[in-house]
Write an enzyme that holds these catalytic residues in place. Structure first.
Site, PDB file in Angstrom:
ATOM      1  N   ASN A  57       6.861  76.704 125.685  1.00  0.00           N
ATOM      2  CA  ASN A  57       7.409  77.008 126.997  1.00  0.00           C
ATOM      3  C   ASN A  57       8.944  77.095 126.951  1.00  0.00           C
ATOM      4  OD1 ASN A  57       7.412  77.487 129.809  1.00  0.00           O
ATOM      5  ND2 ASN A  57       5.719  76.056 130.089  1.00  0.00           N
ATOM      6  N   HIS A  87      20.346  59.034 111.387  1.00  0.00           N
ATOM      7  CA  HIS A  87      21.345  58.502 110.456  1.00  0.00           C
ATOM      8  C   HIS A  87      20.856  57.186 109.867  1.00  0.00           C
ATOM      9  CE1 HIS A  87      24.642  61.206 111.733  1.00  0.00           C
ATOM     10  NE2 HIS A  87      24.022  61.176 112.887  1.00  0.00           N
ATOM     11  N   LYS A 138       6.948  56.980 116.882  1.00  0.00           N
ATOM     12  CA  LYS A 138       6.010  56.568 115.829  1.00  0.00           C
ATOM     13  C   LYS A 138       4.871  57.558 115.773  1.00  0.00           C
ATOM     14  CE  LYS A 138       7.100  51.728 116.124  1.00  0.00           C
ATOM     15  NZ  LYS A 138       6.817  50.441 116.649  1.00  0.00           N
ATOM     16  N   ARG A 152       3.239  55.145 123.867  1.00  0.00           N
ATOM     17  CA  ARG A 152       2.169  54.309 123.322  1.00  0.00           C
ATOM     18  C   ARG A 152       0.847  54.951 123.721  1.00  0.00           C
ATOM     19  NH1 ARG A 152      -0.146  51.127 127.179  1.00  0.00           N
ATOM     20  NH2 ARG A 152       0.973  50.960 129.147  1.00  0.00           N
ATOM     21  N   LYS A 155      -4.842  56.163 126.258  1.00  0.00           N
ATOM     22  CA  LYS A 155      -6.216  56.589 126.507  1.00  0.00           C
ATOM     23  C   LYS A 155      -6.816  57.221 125.260  1.00  0.00           C
ATOM     24  CE  LYS A 155      -8.889  59.416 129.738  1.00  0.00           C
ATOM     25  NZ  LYS A 155      -8.818  60.323 130.895  1.00  0.00           N
TER      26      LYS A 155
END
Length: 161
Positions: A57, A87, A138, A152, A155
């Protein structure tokens, strides 16, 4: 300099139709077979692969310090930032030490919501949804919905056989 001008001014123009924009991006070196790239996207490097039937988009930012790989059949929302540069932590006199670029990989069938930030070194597994405004710092396991800052898993998503 002319390459950056070419891709980030001419090819990102809203005056071009999507197939022409995609052709210009391929000429620049971005590897894609999709024509679904909207105007205003910024590419700071050419080591970007965008899979077939993926939609990008408006006004997404692709930091080109390390490779960016986006799978097939993905939906990328407006103004998503793919940040591959970071860095090494420096001393007290200069905290931003040497640049440490790290790649980003997005699996097949993912949906990344508007204004999400995908940080260096992250892999997003197949079939994930990233909520709008999430900051992904992560790896994301496949078939999950991730949201928040930092993102996080909120679901489990169904897996079709």
């Amino acid at each position: 300099m002319w390459r950056g001008f070419f891709i980030n001014w001419l090819a990102s123009s809203p005056l071009l139709v999507n197939p022409v924009r995609a052709s210009l991006m391929r000429l620049y070196g971005i590897r894609t077979t999709t024509n679904g790239i909207r105007p205003g996207c910024y590419f700071a490097g050419r080591d970007v692969v965008i899979g077939a039937d993926t939609f990008i988009n408006y006004r997404c930012f692709f930091d080109g310090s390390a490779p960016i790989r986006i799978g097939e059949k993905c939906g990328i929302g407006m103004e998503v930032l793919f940040c591959t540069s970071t860095h090494i932590m420096g001393s007290a006199t200069e905290r931003a030490g040497h640049v440490n670029p790290q790649p980003i990989t997005v699996g097949n069938g993912c949906w990344i919501g508007a204004r999400s930030v995908i940080l260096p070194g992250v892999t997003i597994g197949d079939g994930c949804i990233i909520g709008a405004g999430a900051v992904v710092n992560k790896d994301c396991a496949p078939n999950g919905m991730y949201a928040g800052v930092p993102a996080r898993r909120v679901k489990e998503l169904p897996v079709e056989g």
